[in-house]
Design a protein around this motif. Structure first.
Motif, PDB file in Angstrom:
ATOM      1  N   ASN A 180      -9.966  18.037  20.457  1.00  0.00           N
ATOM      2  CA  ASN A 180      -8.925  17.507  21.227  1.00  0.00           C
ATOM      3  C   ASN A 180      -9.114  17.843  22.894  1.00  0.00           C
ATOM      4  OD1 ASN A 180      -7.573  16.126  19.231  1.00  0.00           O
ATOM      5  ND2 ASN A 180      -6.939  18.157  18.573  1.00  0.00           N
ATOM      6  N   ASP A 181      -9.486  18.970  23.172  1.00  0.00           N
ATOM      7  CA  ASP A 181      -9.618  19.334  24.596  1.00  0.00           C
ATOM      8  C   ASP A 181     -10.753  18.302  25.164  1.00  0.00           C
ATOM      9  OD1 ASP A 181      -8.548  22.496  25.205  1.00  0.00           O
ATOM     10  OD2 ASP A 181      -8.953  22.036  23.173  1.00  0.00           O
ATOM     11  N   TYR A 182     -11.763  18.064  24.459  1.00  0.00           N
ATOM     12  CA  TYR A 182     -12.586  17.340  24.971  1.00  0.00           C
ATOM     13  C   TYR A 182     -12.324  15.851  25.042  1.00  0.00           C
ATOM     14  CZ  TYR A 182     -15.705  21.398  24.422  1.00  0.00           C
ATOM     15  OH  TYR A 182     -16.045  22.690  24.542  1.00  0.00           O
ATOM     16  N   LEU A 183     -11.442  15.501  24.004  1.00  0.00           N
ATOM     17  CA  LEU A 183     -10.951  13.964  23.995  1.00  0.00           C
ATOM     18  C   LEU A 183     -10.330  13.905  25.148  1.00  0.00           C
ATOM     19  CD1 LEU A 183     -10.227  13.338  20.271  1.00  0.00           C
ATOM     20  CD2 LEU A 183     -11.921  12.568  21.476  1.00  0.00           C
ATOM     21  N   VAL A 184      -9.271  14.693  25.320  1.00  0.00           N
ATOM     22  CA  VAL A 184      -8.508  14.644  26.639  1.00  0.00           C
ATOM     23  C   VAL A 184      -9.217  14.379  27.800  1.00  0.00           C
ATOM     24  CG1 VAL A 184      -6.656  15.803  27.869  1.00  0.00           C
ATOM     25  CG2 VAL A 184      -6.417  15.697  25.607  1.00  0.00           C
ATOM     26  N   SER A 185     -10.051  15.389  28.077  1.00  0.00           N
ATOM     27  CA  SER A 185     -10.782  15.589  29.226  1.00  0.00           C
ATOM     28  C   SER A 185     -11.765  14.033  29.376  1.00  0.00           C
ATOM     29  CB  SER A 185     -11.861  16.526  29.079  1.00  0.00           C
ATOM     30  OG  SER A 185     -11.230  17.627  28.944  1.00  0.00           O
ATOM     31  N   LEU A 186     -12.373  13.487  28.390  1.00  0.00           N
ATOM     32  CA  LEU A 186     -13.323  12.415  28.318  1.00  0.00           C
ATOM     33  C   LEU A 186     -12.307  11.077  28.621  1.00  0.00           C
ATOM     34  CD1 LEU A 186     -15.828  13.258  25.622  1.00  0.00           C
ATOM     35  CD2 LEU A 186     -16.333  13.449  28.148  1.00  0.00           C
ATOM     36  N   VAL A 187     -11.120  11.197  27.771  1.00  0.00           N
ATOM     37  CA  VAL A 187     -10.489   9.861  27.926  1.00  0.00           C
ATOM     38  C   VAL A 187      -9.909   9.905  29.324  1.00  0.00           C
ATOM     39  CG1 VAL A 187      -8.260   8.877  27.189  1.00  0.00           C
ATOM     40  CG2 VAL A 187      -9.996   9.608  25.520  1.00  0.00           C
ATOM     41  N   GLY A 188      -9.698  11.125  30.053  1.00  0.00           N
ATOM     42  CA  GLY A 188      -9.153  11.320  31.475  1.00  0.00           C
ATOM     43  C   GLY A 188     -10.331  10.958  32.328  1.00  0.00           C
ATOM     44  N   ASN A 189     -11.506  10.519  31.727  1.00  0.00           N
ATOM     45  CA  ASN A 189     -12.662  10.233  32.739  1.00  0.00           C
ATOM     46  C   ASN A 189     -13.333  11.286  33.519  1.00  0.00           C
ATOM     47  OD1 ASN A 189     -12.361   7.508  32.025  1.00  0.00           O
ATOM     48  ND2 ASN A 189     -11.042   6.913  34.190  1.00  0.00           N
ATOM     49  N   GLN A 235     -14.667   7.049  16.287  1.00  0.00           N
ATOM     50  CA  GLN A 235     -13.757   6.814  17.475  1.00  0.00           C
ATOM     51  C   GLN A 235     -14.458   6.773  18.800  1.00  0.00           C
ATOM     52  OE1 GLN A 235     -10.966   9.969  18.456  1.00  0.00           O
ATOM     53  NE2 GLN A 235      -9.764   8.552  19.301  1.00  0.00           N
ATOM     54  N   LEU A 236     -15.123   7.908  18.805  1.00  0.00           N
ATOM     55  CA  LEU A 236     -15.797   7.909  20.248  1.00  0.00           C
ATOM     56  C   LEU A 236     -17.190   6.802  20.420  1.00  0.00           C
ATOM     57  CD1 LEU A 236     -15.865  11.597  20.854  1.00  0.00           C
ATOM     58  CD2 LEU A 236     -14.856  10.024  22.397  1.00  0.00           C
ATOM     59  N   LEU A 237     -17.636   6.518  19.416  1.00  0.00           N
ATOM     60  CA  LEU A 237     -18.893   5.578  19.322  1.00  0.00           C
ATOM     61  C   LEU A 237     -18.239   4.199  19.469  1.00  0.00           C
ATOM     62  CD1 LEU A 237     -20.498   6.660  16.308  1.00  0.00           C
ATOM     63  CD2 LEU A 237     -21.691   6.308  18.476  1.00  0.00           C
ATOM     64  N   CYS A 259     -26.176   8.247  16.888  1.00  0.00           N
ATOM     65  CA  CYS A 259     -25.219   9.051  17.494  1.00  0.00           C
ATOM     66  C   CYS A 259     -25.333   9.029  18.979  1.00  0.00           C
ATOM     67  CB  CYS A 259     -24.955  10.439  17.067  1.00  0.00           C
ATOM     68  SG  CYS A 259     -24.760  10.569  15.145  1.00  0.00           S
ATOM     69  N   MET A 260     -24.412   9.446  19.879  1.00  0.00           N
ATOM     70  CA  MET A 260     -24.472   9.327  21.193  1.00  0.00           C
ATOM     71  C   MET A 260     -25.009  10.609  21.546  1.00  0.00           C
ATOM     72  SD  MET A 260     -21.211   7.044  22.786  1.00  0.00           S
ATOM     73  CE  MET A 260     -20.143   7.911  21.639  1.00  0.00           C
ATOM     74  N   THR A 261     -26.025  10.763  22.397  1.00  0.00           N
ATOM     75  CA  THR A 261     -26.716  12.240  22.493  1.00  0.00           C
ATOM     76  C   THR A 261     -26.030  12.650  23.796  1.00  0.00           C
ATOM     77  OG1 THR A 261     -28.161  10.735  24.201  1.00  0.00           O
ATOM     78  CG2 THR A 261     -29.145  11.160  22.002  1.00  0.00           C
ATOM     79  N   ALA A 328     -19.615  -2.046  13.553  1.00  0.00           N
ATOM     80  CA  ALA A 328     -20.358  -1.132  13.056  1.00  0.00           C
ATOM     81  C   ALA A 328     -19.648   0.178  12.616  1.00  0.00           C
ATOM     82  CB  ALA A 328     -21.430  -0.717  14.020  1.00  0.00           C
ATOM     83  N   TYR A 329     -18.527   0.441  13.345  1.00  0.00           N
ATOM     84  CA  TYR A 329     -17.777   1.586  13.282  1.00  0.00           C
ATOM     85  C   TYR A 329     -16.473   1.352  12.544  1.00  0.00           C
ATOM     86  CZ  TYR A 329     -21.399   2.348  16.746  1.00  0.00           C
ATOM     87  OH  TYR A 329     -22.245   2.342  17.734  1.00  0.00           O
ATOM     88  N   ASN A 330     -16.135   0.478  12.344  1.00  0.00           N
ATOM     89  CA  ASN A 330     -14.907   0.118  11.464  1.00  0.00           C
ATOM     90  C   ASN A 330     -13.712   0.799  12.018  1.00  0.00           C
ATOM     91  OD1 ASN A 330     -13.293  -1.230   9.367  1.00  0.00           O
ATOM     92  ND2 ASN A 330     -13.389   0.396   8.195  1.00  0.00           N
ATOM     93  N   PHE A 331     -13.647   0.893  13.640  1.00  0.00           N
ATOM     94  CA  PHE A 331     -12.538   1.516  14.038  1.00  0.00           C
ATOM     95  C   PHE A 331     -12.034   0.610  15.485  1.00  0.00           C
ATOM     96  CE2 PHE A 331     -10.709   4.100  17.451  1.00  0.00           C
ATOM     97  CZ  PHE A 331      -9.929   5.251  16.240  1.00  0.00           C
ATOM     98  N   ASP A 332     -10.512   0.588  15.056  1.00  0.00           N
ATOM     99  CA  ASP A 332      -9.917  -0.034  15.917  1.00  0.00           C
ATOM    100  C   ASP A 332      -8.527   0.683  16.253  1.00  0.00           C
ATOM    101  OD1 ASP A 332      -8.430  -1.670  17.542  1.00  0.00           O
ATOM    102  OD2 ASP A 332      -8.339  -3.355  16.355  1.00  0.00           O
ATOM    103  N   MET A 333      -8.439   1.174  17.606  1.00  0.00           N
ATOM    104  CA  MET A 333      -7.354   2.186  17.710  1.00  0.00           C
ATOM    105  C   MET A 333      -5.960   1.385  17.404  1.00  0.00           C
ATOM    106  SD  MET A 333      -7.138   5.126  18.687  1.00  0.00           S
ATOM    107  CE  MET A 333      -6.110   6.556  19.237  1.00  0.00           C
TER     108      MET A 333
END
Ligand code: NAG
Ligand code: NAG
Length: 401
Positions: A180-189, A235-237, A259-261, A328-333
């Motif tokens: 979650n730390d990484y999600l918060v940071s990455l979503v926050g650019n 989700q990230l993909l 996957c994203m390298t 491809a990811y079957n994901f929609d927030m």
């Protein structure tokens, strides 16, 4: 000659003593309970009781969560059991009580262990993010979970000796924490580079601090699970599909896995730093009295994604079982699993990801196997709690390959 010779009586008494020790887990191998810390990968019912999430809200409180096992939503972010559930099954222990679900008053509630993990929890406290203009999902960090542990410690035993005895026969699992730390940071650019230099060291320090606290309280076996392959998360993909968003280049995919390298590189960086911290913790507690083991969750998940068929999974390891979006990811927030417009796949056991963020029960079993495979240094064979042996027996019990 009396039927009970003094020798026999002494031998019988010694045997009974041994048995009692074994049953109580006081020194010959068996763990008596689990204490766990973490986020939604480990939360078995805490976030449900968090007022800030609406108290009982969140997708994991609704169907189809829990459809495979438990047969009802329990607050677990999966179709069934989490890795911690498989671990307690493997060790033949009771499920630890979700801390926030218990009344928090009596020793009886916590006698069988406590799960402090909260869905959405970060490793780092809100103050860390406020200063950077970022906002965590829930007001819970590893510091809260550690403070709750201290409270439980006081409730469990009135004497220091008694408390230390309980801790010594318990298995501690500190993590996974940090997603979650990484999600918060990455979503926050923040860029991946910025996250590596300015966030990772703090997360590893927070984990190390919790491990030190439980060891100071008397813990003798602490397993520290590492980071999952972030770049394989649906989700990230989906978030970065087409090159959008912050500092993660959209064209940066591993040709084999999809996957994203860059994101997997971040997870591997976290794991390198964490393994270094684990090695230092061992160095700080020399001898064979304390086991600190690192569990390789990254490899457990990456292996399934790389060769799903070989591990009994289907051909779409990067797609969510439950979701929407059809891509491809079957994901929609906007149509998260359980929300209107989302559907669950027919057979979750063939998917790695349950809802695009969390794993299926089938994947969680593999993760539990990785935790039970956690490496301890060779010297630990004389440790008071025989982690490698107990874990090895447990692995076969839950069907690890
Ligand atoms: C966690 O700790 C912070 C800071 O000490 C506090 O503000 C917050 O309310 C705590 N969260 C919970 C759920 O107790
Ligand atoms: C992140 O960047 C995107 C576009 O690059 C922008 O739309 C979004 O508002 C930014 N988010 C934050 C939290 O600054």
């Amino acid at each position: 000659m009396t039927p009970f010779s003094p020798h026999l009586v002494a031998a019988a008494a010694a045997l009974l003593g041994l048995l009692a020790t074994a049953v109580a887990g006081g020194g010959t191998g068996a763990y008596t309970r689990v204490f766990s810390f973490g986020d939604s990968l480990t939360d078995t019912g805490n976030a449900l009781h968090l007022p800030s999430t609406g108290g009982g809200g969140g997708p994991a409180s609704r169907p189809p969560y829990g459809e495979t096992f438990f047969r009802r939503p329990t607050g677990r972010a999966s179709d069934g059991r989490l890795a911690v559930d498989f671990i307690v099954e493997a060790l033949r222990l009771r499920h630890p009580a979700p801390y926030l679900a218990a009344g928090g008053e009596t020793a009886a509630e916590f006698r069988h262990g406590v799960n402090f993990a909260v869905g959405g929890s970060t490793a780092l406290p809100p103050e860390f993010y406020e200063g950077r203009g970022l906002k965590p999902f829930v007001p819970v960090s590893l510091a809260n979970q550690t403070a709750w542990f201290d409270k439980v410690l006081q409730i469990l035993g009135s004497s220091d000796h008694g408390r230390r005895k309980i801790m010594a026969s318990s298995l501690f699992i500190v993590g996974e924490i940090g997603v979650n730390d990484y999600l918060v940071s990455l979503v926050g650019n923040l860029t991946v580079g910025e996250v590596e230099t300015s966030v990772v060291p703090h997360i590893v320090a927070a984990i190390r601090s919790t491990v030190n606290e439980v060891i100071a309280a008397g813990a003798t076996t602490v397993v520290v699970p590492g980071m999952i392959p972030l770049g394989c998360e649906p989700q990230l993909l989906a978030l970065y599909q087409g090159g959008g968003g912050g500092g993660v280049a959209g064209d940066d995919y591993d040709p084999e896995s999809g996957c994203m390298t860059r994101l997997n590189g971040l997870a591997e960086h976290h794991n390198r730093e964490l393994r270094r911290a684990v090695a230092e913790l061992r160095g700080a507690h020399p001898g064979a009295s304390v086991v600190v083991a690192y569990a390789d969750l990254y490899r457990a998940v990456a292996d399934i994604v790389a060769s799903p068929g070989r591990h009994g999974f289907g051909g779409a390891p990067l797609a969510a079982c439950c979701g929407a979006g059809a891509g491809a990811y079957n994901f929609d927030m906007a149509a998260f699993c359980g929300a209107a417009g989302s559907t669950a796949c027919a057979d979750p056991s063939t998917y790695v990801s349950w809802d695009g963020v969390h794993f299926t029960e089938a994947a969680n079993r593999h993760i539990a196997c990785a935790v039970l495979e956690a490496g301890a240094p060779p010297a630990v064979s004389t440790a008071p709690m025989t982690w490698p042996a107990a874990a090895e027996a447990g692995r076969s019990r839950i069907g690890c390959s």
